[in-house]
Scaffold this active site. Sequence first.
Site, PDB file in Angstrom:
ATOM      1  CB  ILE A 383      48.999  53.176 -29.273  1.00 43.64           C
ATOM      2  CG1 ILE A 383      50.544  52.510 -29.007  1.00 43.64           C
ATOM      3  CG2 ILE A 383      48.225  52.607 -28.235  1.00 43.64           C
ATOM      4  CD1 ILE A 383      50.934  52.705 -27.689  1.00 43.64           C
ATOM      5  CG  ASP A 402      47.574  63.089 -33.739  1.00 45.94           C
ATOM      6  OD1 ASP A 402      48.016  62.164 -33.098  1.00 45.94           O
ATOM      7  OD2 ASP A 402      48.586  64.038 -33.866  1.00 45.94           O
ATOM      8  CG  ASP A 485      50.263  51.058 -17.701  1.00 48.23           C
ATOM      9  OD1 ASP A 485      50.602  50.289 -16.497  1.00 48.23           O
ATOM     10  OD2 ASP A 485      50.992  51.066 -18.731  1.00 48.23           O
ATOM     11  CD  GLU A 490      56.070  55.554 -14.598  1.00 48.26           C
ATOM     12  OE1 GLU A 490      57.120  54.652 -14.883  1.00 48.26           O
ATOM     13  OE2 GLU A 490      55.299  55.532 -15.281  1.00 48.26           O
ATOM     14  CG  HIS A 513      55.379  52.570 -17.268  1.00 46.19           C
ATOM     15  ND1 HIS A 513      55.888  53.687 -17.309  1.00 46.19           N
ATOM     16  CD2 HIS A 513      55.373  52.209 -18.709  1.00 46.19           C
ATOM     17  CE1 HIS A 513      56.135  54.019 -18.630  1.00 46.19           C
ATOM     18  NE2 HIS A 513      55.567  53.141 -19.431  1.00 46.19           N
ATOM     19  CB  ILE A 514      52.426  46.560 -16.731  1.00 43.22           C
ATOM     20  CG1 ILE A 514      51.151  46.794 -16.327  1.00 43.22           C
ATOM     21  CG2 ILE A 514      53.359  46.250 -15.678  1.00 43.22           C
ATOM     22  CD1 ILE A 514      50.603  45.757 -15.520  1.00 43.22           C
ATOM     23  N   GLY A 515      51.763  48.626 -19.541  1.00 45.76           N
ATOM     24  CA  GLY A 515      50.733  48.671 -20.861  1.00 45.76           C
ATOM     25  C   GLY A 515      51.626  47.714 -22.009  1.00 45.76           C
ATOM     26  N   GLY A 516      52.875  47.682 -22.118  1.00 40.37           N
ATOM     27  CA  GLY A 516      53.646  47.054 -23.302  1.00 40.37           C
ATOM     28  C   GLY A 516      54.164  45.842 -22.591  1.00 40.37           C
TER      29      GLY A 516
END
Length: 630
Positions: A383, A402, A485, A490, A513-516
């Site tokens: 991503i 990273d 998100d 949750e 939690h709807i990123g995907g």
Amino acid sequence: MKPNKYFVIDFDSTFTKVEAFDVLAEISLNDHPEKETRKELVKEITNLGMNGNISFRESLQRRLELLEPHQKHLPQLVEKLKAVVSESFKRNREFFQTYQENIYIISNGFKEFIEPVVKEYGVLPKNILANEFRFDSQGKVSGFDDTNPLSANNGKVEVLKRLSLPGDVYVIGDGYTDYEIKHSGLANKFYAFTENVEREAVVEKADHIAPSLDEFLYLNKLNTAISYPKNRINVLLLENVHPVAVEMMKAEGFNVETYPAALTEEELCERIKNVSVLGIRSKTQVTSRVLENANRLMVIGAFCIGTNQIDLKAATQKGVAVFNAPFSNTRSVVELAIAEMIVLMRGIVDKSNKMHQGVWDKSAKGSFEVRGKKLGIIGYGNIGTQLSVLAESLGMKVLYYDTEEKLSLGNATKCKGLREVLQQADVISLHVDGRDSNTNLIGEREFAQMKKGVIFLNLSRGHVVDIEALRKYILNGTVAGCAVDVFPYEPVSNDEEFVNALRGLPNTILSPHIGGSTLEAQENIGQFVPGKMMDYINSGSTSNSVNFPNLTLPTLENAHRLIHIHDNVPGILARINQVLADNGVNIVGQYLKTNEHIGYVITDVNKLYDKDIVTKLRAIDHTIKFRILY
């Protein structure tokens, strides 16, 4: 098998997935003005006959009158029927070839279209018993041979009487006429075939229900194509996984159960019993306790990117392979990140809220373009890298950090440490994984290092941000805009209230939690994850597994595949081969791969071997799980 066992198999909705007359209707009525009406009538009349509500001869006559078939329609009909042979019949060609002298296709359909289809599977023409058309001089179907007993009620019974088969008779079919054979005393058992259609009146009268031909062969110890009927493999799919996943698993023949929400640990401990395949999304927690109760579990599919909701160590120790979808929703998450950073840089959230309250606040204050701004990406995986490329195309300067060495794409600049990114970035976007060491990766200290007016996004994992610290830095103005998100806790379902300290804060976007969660991403995931799970079940392939050594295996041909999962200790392969050698088993091919926890050995052997070796292979020290494929 003794030579005096005979198998009587129906054609429509048994050998093929469809009723041949329904397909013929599509062809013969193609240009007819009453096409749809007549097609529906044909189906109704078919069901009336199958359920025993009208005589078969009446059913046959009425359907032919509606269809108006012609000889020219038959070649097209045959080709269409060849394409819709039942999946379990396709898998078991060897059964038809091995027992061809003892297999009979007895149908109230017509030999003109049945014989070309079934003979490709080795069924002998002399063993195909069906009606026959009568044609007029122009090639139109004028009727049928009414001297044939199969054109009348109890036709199959009469045919079986005339055959007088000298042995046990087993009938496989989906209709009432198939049951009549058993009812007349001419068959030992009737198996209601439900792979394509399930007729309640027929199922009630069956000796056994056969969801597939595999089940019939398994019950009668005639297995030739598979080691275990897939209809006996229980699949549990939770959290509203995409319907395409459900369809794929059902089409493969598995017994699939779905549930729209996550389950608690207690609920899952109970539901997991006798489940072989588990599919979840991000909310379901597969703990070590859950896995202790999973007495038959072979594989878990995470229909998302992350797998931190699964105790991977416990799954590995249990011999359960885990698969996820690391790429399928990448684009969807990236697009949301891009959209949110633009909306937040422009202050649209607060302006929109004011508009809903009737306040017209037309001003450029605190509103900026993203062009020329520095985007700091923390986590440069699938991503992060795609976000980097799209952000550069918008004119942003990309910095990234990273913990692993990652090659930069485009003009992105790699930073030596997290602090370097935090101090320079105008926008910070998190894209790290869910490992425990990332808990509160961004907390009080890290927010204090950020530039005043920073835009902050977390579309990665809920536990990587200290929510109270984020709230503090939104309120003191350091974080000028925020989009989150994912959250440390949750709601389990849509019915539970979302409680979080970020509610009601200025210029803050909160999403569930709807990123995907786009239709495209969910469909991609719905296809990818089941494909990996089915590859593992069908062939033993572990490509893309997150906890098993990755092996991509060749197709199994004319052999049995022995799959041995064991603790990664020295000498296991030698012991496996010693057992095979001591029992004179010829190895066709062998594959071994290990990781730090387990070893995975695949051995293809000739089909002829003493079945006692299975017990011996299971008894090898440090064996976790063993299974056979053929």
